[in-house]
Design a protein around this motif. Sequence first.
Motif, PDB file in Angstrom:
ATOM      1  N   ILE A  52      -7.413 -24.380 135.513  1.00 18.21           N
ATOM      2  CA  ILE A  52      -6.604 -23.217 135.230  1.00 18.21           C
ATOM      3  C   ILE A  52      -5.927 -23.411 133.890  1.00 18.21           C
ATOM      4  N   ASN A  53      -5.679 -22.326 133.238  1.00 20.36           N
ATOM      5  CA  ASN A  53      -5.072 -22.330 131.916  1.00 20.36           C
ATOM      6  C   ASN A  53      -5.857 -23.191 130.945  1.00 20.36           C
ATOM      7  N   ILE A  67      -8.894 -23.265 127.827  1.00 23.06           N
ATOM      8  CA  ILE A  67      -9.655 -22.545 126.822  1.00 23.06           C
ATOM      9  C   ILE A  67     -10.816 -23.423 126.431  1.00 23.06           C
ATOM     10  N   LEU A 125      -9.237 -26.929 125.668  1.00 21.05           N
ATOM     11  CA  LEU A 125      -7.785 -26.966 125.536  1.00 21.05           C
ATOM     12  C   LEU A 125      -7.177 -26.650 126.888  1.00 21.05           C
ATOM     13  N   MET A 126      -6.294 -27.465 127.306  1.00 21.73           N
ATOM     14  CA  MET A 126      -5.593 -27.140 128.545  1.00 21.73           C
ATOM     15  C   MET A 126      -4.107 -27.054 128.246  1.00 21.73           C
ATOM     16  N   LYS A 127      -3.508 -25.974 128.654  1.00 24.63           N
ATOM     17  CA  LYS A 127      -2.093 -25.788 128.369  1.00 24.63           C
ATOM     18  C   LYS A 127      -1.288 -25.961 129.634  1.00 24.63           C
ATOM     19  N   LEU A 128      -0.250 -26.714 129.522  1.00 26.68           N
ATOM     20  CA  LEU A 128       0.676 -26.876 130.643  1.00 26.68           C
ATOM     21  C   LEU A 128       1.928 -26.095 130.361  1.00 26.68           C
ATOM     22  N   ARG A 129       2.564 -25.661 131.447  1.00 27.39           N
ATOM     23  CA  ARG A 129       3.795 -24.911 131.239  1.00 27.39           C
ATOM     24  C   ARG A 129       5.020 -25.789 131.319  1.00 27.39           C
ATOM     25  N   LYS A 130       4.982 -26.696 132.280  1.00 27.52           N
ATOM     26  CA  LYS A 130       6.227 -27.387 132.605  1.00 27.52           C
ATOM     27  C   LYS A 130       6.728 -28.254 131.455  1.00 27.52           C
ATOM     28  N   ARG A 183       0.667 -35.605 134.003  1.00 24.86           N
ATOM     29  CA  ARG A 183       0.379 -34.381 134.741  1.00 24.86           C
ATOM     30  C   ARG A 183      -1.037 -33.912 134.448  1.00 24.86           C
ATOM     31  N   CYS A 212      -4.210 -33.352 136.864  1.00 29.09           N
ATOM     32  CA  CYS A 212      -5.003 -32.130 136.967  1.00 29.09           C
ATOM     33  C   CYS A 212      -6.483 -32.437 136.943  1.00 29.09           C
ATOM     34  N   LYS A 256      -7.661 -33.882 140.091  1.00 27.02           N
ATOM     35  CA  LYS A 256      -7.866 -32.911 141.154  1.00 27.02           C
ATOM     36  C   LYS A 256      -9.146 -32.132 140.977  1.00 27.02           C
ATOM     37  N   LEU A 257      -9.571 -32.028 139.753  1.00 22.72           N
ATOM     38  CA  LEU A 257     -10.816 -31.327 139.549  1.00 22.72           C
ATOM     39  C   LEU A 257     -12.001 -32.157 139.996  1.00 22.72           C
TER      40      LEU A 257
END
Lengths: 168, 444
Positions: A36-37, A39, A48-53, A83, A87, A90-91
């Motif tokens: 998720i999140n 590009i 590219l993976m963007k994290l929010r936290k 984090r 991720c 988990k994938l």
Amino acid sequence: MESNNDEALDIIVTNVVATFRTRCHLNLRKIALEGINVIYKPEVGKVLMKLRKPTITASIWSSGKIICTGATSEEEAKLGARRLARCLQKLGFKVRFSAFRVVNVLAVCSMPFAVHLIDFTKNNRPIASYEPELHPAATYRIKNLKATVQVFSTGSLTVTGHGTNTYP
Amino acid sequence: MLTNSGPVAKLYLSIIDDVIESMKELFLDEGLEDRVLDDLRHLWESKMMQSKAMEDFRKNNVNSTNFVLQLPVSYTQADRNQDLAAPVMIPTTQNIHSLPVKNNTKTPATFSLPAALAYPVQIPAGVTLQTASGQLYKVNVPVVVTQAPVGQQPASHLSKKVPERSKVPASQPAAIPPNPVLLHEPEPSSAPSSVITQTRTSLALIQENSLPHEPPGAEVTLGENEANSQPEPLNIGVTASPCPQFLDFQISAEEAAFAQKKHSRDIDEILKEVIEEERVKAKRARKLAGNAGNHSGTDLGLDLDYAYSELSDIVQMDGPADNSDPEQDEEVPPEENDFLGLINAEAIRALQEENGSDGNSISSSSDDGGADELSNVEEDPLNSGDDVVEQDIPDLFDTDNVIVCQYDKIHRSKNRWKFHLKDGVMSYGGRDYVFSKAIGEAEW
């Protein structure tokens, strides 16, 4: 150059770049489809993976090398990197968080005065260099700290350097 | 064919047609009968109707003017109270020029109530009434049209509509004079105003061309509210019949104000009759549509009786089109937990491998043999789930709204996204939409 005034200069760390390795090959396509999140940039060969936290953008290569950018402190960078690794785990990838290294820390500061770059460079001849055609700022390298300061004529400075806990 | 002609519906039907057609050969080759294919088609269409029909019908009932009812001219007192008649399907005509109150992409068809229609007539919501004079009243709440007692003059008021009154096209007025029955004296305010009031909130006079071939529309005349009765081209026959229940809340609310006069009711009753007819008609239409979704048919039929505002509430969405957020939310954690178990096992194994190889040097199994320093930093314990918790936010808004399309350009600046999409179909809020171009913006 000297700032002996009583005013405190606010120097703000705006960007911390760190890298780490997952020790396993990563299937970018799978990450792009299931993550998720993310590009996917197939032309470059990274995701590219963007994290929010911790607001972090990570570039993930298929070799397992990951570059984390956008953190505001080194701890945050580490947290974000973990984090991220989580991720990927988990994938379904056998991720091993290793070789975490802060590569770059960027801080910004502003002088209350303007700087005359030509004179500045003349006075700091070997250490500072200024090439107006290439870059509008004078570059001042501090060897022992392995840091670089870029001085702009407005008085703004950007300081880039290694992190405090860099590994050799 | 089976649907109200929304563009989406049309597209889907054409798709169904294409597929069925192209399959015919194959089916025949396989030795299957045509009937099988027909069954498939019907099943497909009915399912489609079921899920999508909701939107179409709902949209229609709620928003649009499907058809224009012309109240019949003739009327006999004797007939009143009898048959809220069988709906009459008169060949529809397109209303060329009607102002929909809400967005209405469909051209409404025009039906004319039979000449022998008995009042009171119930008119469902979403119907436009056309009076004999050619004026149109858009009905947004179910009303009942009744006929005025003999001798009463139409007294109409739609104060805000008055200026818009259009004079009757030639054919219509012809119908008017010969019906003394329908004329009634200028009502005191209540009578006509009730009709007006009940539909007042929604009536809109619409200019319209006459429909020459229609039997002269019923005279639905509304008298002036104030005693200044003008010989309005509109006549309402009002019966003295007690208004049927179709008088609904809004009507009755307003009626209460005017309810003293029986006549007020009567006017309503005429309208109500019309409503009733339409309702039955609509029901039939829906049954024709062959929808397997029972609630669409019956609910909609019943819906017409309900308050306008309830219409959208009643329509239920089930099956593929529902939003099942709660379900999804529940699903997510269990999955994660399972996964956690998996990860744990893997992580532990990985850990054990490494520990086995003595923290200082990477075992030969690792890739970069030369990077000894890396081995020093084998911070492996990714404490699955513990401190390195994954993102809490993710599937917060997993919805069923889906867009399937192609893209022209997708652009991002920092966290602002811009989408230029093309040739897509999307399911949003349970309804389907189709587009050839779409532009979107979003913030992440």
